[in-house]
Design an enzyme around this catalytic site. Sequence first.
Site, mmCIF file in Angstrom:
data_model
loop_
_atom_site.group_PDB
_atom_site.id
_atom_site.type_symbol
_atom_site.label_atom_id
_atom_site.label_comp_id
_atom_site.label_asym_id
_atom_site.label_seq_id
_atom_site.Cartn_x
_atom_site.Cartn_y
_atom_site.Cartn_z
ATOM 1 N N GLY A 214 11.518 7.479 79.909
ATOM 2 C CA GLY A 214 11.638 6.031 80.128
ATOM 3 C C GLY A 214 11.323 5.236 78.885
ATOM 4 O O GLY A 214 11.304 5.791 77.782
ATOM 5 N N ASN A 215 11.094 3.947 79.041
ATOM 6 C CA ASN A 215 10.750 3.099 77.898
ATOM 7 C C ASN A 215 9.791 1.997 78.351
ATOM 8 O O ASN A 215 9.416 1.937 79.517
ATOM 9 C CB ASN A 215 12.020 2.526 77.261
ATOM 10 C CG ASN A 215 12.815 1.716 78.252
ATOM 11 O OD1 ASN A 215 12.372 0.693 78.726
ATOM 12 N ND2 ASN A 215 14.005 2.205 78.603
#
Length: 409
Positions: A214-215
């Site tokens: 993810g980020n």
Amino acid sequence: MDMEIPILKGRKVVVGVSGGIAAYKAADLTSRLVQAGAQVDVVMTPAAAEFVRPLTFQALTHRPVALEMFSLWQETEIGHVSLGKRADLMVIAPATASTLAKLAHGLADNMLTTTALACRGPILLAPAMESGMWANPATVANMEVLGRRGYFSVGPDSGRLASGAEGVGRMSEPDAILDAARWVLGRNGPLAGKKVVVTAGGTREAIDPVRFVGNHSSGKMGFALAYAARDRGAEVTLVHGPAARTAPHGVRAVAVESAEQMQAAVLDAAVDAAAIIMAAAVADYRPKAAAEHKIKKTQGEMALELVRTPDILAAVTTRRAQSGSPRVVIGFAAETCNVLENAREKLTRKGLDLIVANDVLAADSGFGVDTNRVILIDAGGGAASLPLMSKQAVAETVLDRLAALLGRC
Ligand code: PMT
């Protein structure tokens, strides 16, 4: 953070407070409306003044509170119908069962009901009462009548009631009422009748049932865009990754996890949309296969095989080439170096009308924070570098550009 909200700035809002324990929350609502830039006049019923003193509202608004129907002083200063006549919006919070009944029957026996009857602008109701009163066929019928006559409403919510019992009847929180007020005021705005798709937040690409790639996207930028589009009257679909935020009032929210799910939701919503704004931080790669069970650790190293995710914007513009819809496509570019050049390359490669180049390395810009530093680059090559702004202000600027682009189409 700016407290002012463009759609409320300079607008004449009458807050009608009727007599329920939730009247104390009306003080918070009033304060928020004033901070948002509205000119707020408060009208109270005599019963409301038993719960909260008029002085509280006078101190918050710096304006006299209308309470007495037959006060000589108030009649000269305020006039028993003039507040309603000049209001851009009247918000009745709390709206008790008794006040709803009076409104449904057109009674004008106190300052609040008189003001409402004389009001030429829209009226937003925030009901608050015990569950039994809310469910009573008389209240249900009154709400139906008021809905048919064009009154708007927000809530009531479920939760703890004044009696200590749990149930439906709690007045919506001031934030939610303020949000509904923005929707009511904006509904005939420059984007009325236009569908706009906005994406927000980051995607999550599953490694196994408990882990993902993810980020750091919080969704703040995308949600701010959804508010700004909604405040201009657009019919907004907000496709968002996991985010602990409430969708704006009147906005259709579609929650997704992965890039593939986001692509499906975006393409579905974009079919008859006028515009799309992609602020989401979409993963470019995902694990080739997500393990069915939690991967156990071993002593050795581990390699994760990644494959490309679909390019959502490219899919949108490819389809636009065939169908002509959506007319305007706006992307973001999260960059850590060569911001202008990299963003220009993305604008061309993805076939966009506008790209918002985002310097995400600075501490006050990009992921997670409330401010942003961006450059707006259009398809003609023009670039406008904006100073450090709140994400809300960036969103307002982007929406002004979108309205101009749509106007030109
Ligand atoms: O959510 P916040 O915490 O408020 O942070 C805001 C933000 C930094 C996420 C936002 O301002 C931003 O810059 N969003 C774009 C992030 C990004 O993915 O940029 P990119 O340069 O990798 O992608 C370029 C464009 O293509 C973006 O519009 C992106 O949504 C889109 N894209 C990317 C990958 C992909 N597979 N499909 C896409 O459509």
